[in-house]
Scaffold this active site. Structure first.
Site, mmCIF file in Angstrom:
data_model
loop_
_atom_site.group_PDB
_atom_site.id
_atom_site.type_symbol
_atom_site.label_atom_id
_atom_site.label_comp_id
_atom_site.label_asym_id
_atom_site.label_seq_id
_atom_site.Cartn_x
_atom_site.Cartn_y
_atom_site.Cartn_z
ATOM 1 N N LEU A 84 0.834 -1.196 0.000
ATOM 2 C CA LEU A 84 0.000 0.000 0.000
ATOM 3 C C LEU A 84 0.872 1.250 0.000
ATOM 4 C CD1 LEU A 84 -2.745 -1.088 2.543
ATOM 5 C CD2 LEU A 84 -2.832 -1.142 0.051
ATOM 6 N N LEU A 115 -5.270 3.734 -0.919
ATOM 7 C CA LEU A 115 -6.599 3.873 -0.334
ATOM 8 C C LEU A 115 -7.463 4.736 -1.250
ATOM 9 C CD1 LEU A 115 -5.680 4.492 3.413
ATOM 10 C CD2 LEU A 115 -6.429 2.365 2.344
ATOM 11 N N ASP A 144 10.328 9.102 8.800
ATOM 12 C CA ASP A 144 10.962 10.305 8.297
ATOM 13 C C ASP A 144 10.012 11.471 8.514
ATOM 14 O OD1 ASP A 144 12.426 12.199 6.900
ATOM 15 O OD2 ASP A 144 12.828 10.877 5.220
ATOM 16 N N LEU A 187 -0.693 9.256 4.572
ATOM 17 C CA LEU A 187 -1.128 9.082 5.954
ATOM 18 C C LEU A 187 -0.039 8.403 6.765
ATOM 19 C CD1 LEU A 187 -4.721 7.661 5.298
ATOM 20 C CD2 LEU A 187 -4.039 10.049 5.554
#
Length: 126
Positions: A20, A66, A44, A86
């Site tokens: 993903l 997503l 990071d 996200l």
């Protein structure tokens, strides 16, 4: 939860892995119980566009993102900031909620904070 020092590449057949990444052109439409979903994350402070997608492609893995663009709209905000990237916990919340509810709107509402600049259409004007 089980943890192991082994790589997911050594534990699962490549054809069952879906990596993903927000940079994928493939939209995750449903969760397949026969697949292994890898959350493409980085530790990071900055966002490196395409990095997780490149890593997945190097391993010849299937990728998906997503369905934020498909179910949410850009909310007006003073900074004109919109991001589909996200944190890992947010992606996990989205996937967990979707798995329980089978509703992308409910899942995205649970995991995508308004600070990302996206909202569900019915809340766009609030």
């Amino acid at each position: 939860m089980d943890t192991t020092p082994e790589s997911f590449l050594d534990l699962f057949p490549l054809e069952t892995i879906v990596y993903l990444t927000p940079d994928s052109e493939n939209v995750l439409e449903d969760i397949d119980p026969d697949k292994v979903y890898v959350l493409g994350g980085l530790v990071d402070e900055s966002i490196h566009k395409q990095l997780t997608l490149r890593r997945a492609r190097e391993q010849r893995l299937q990728t998906a993102r997503l369905p934020i663009r498909e179910y949410m709209v850009r909310a007006p905000n003073p900074r004109n900031y919109h991001s589909e990237t996200l944190a890992i916990n947010q992606v996990f919340d989205v996937l967990s909620t979707y798995y329980e509810t089978r509703s992308w709107p409910a899942a995205l509402k649970a995991g995508v904070s308004s600070g990302k600049g996206y909202v569900l259409p019915d809340t766009a004007e609030q």
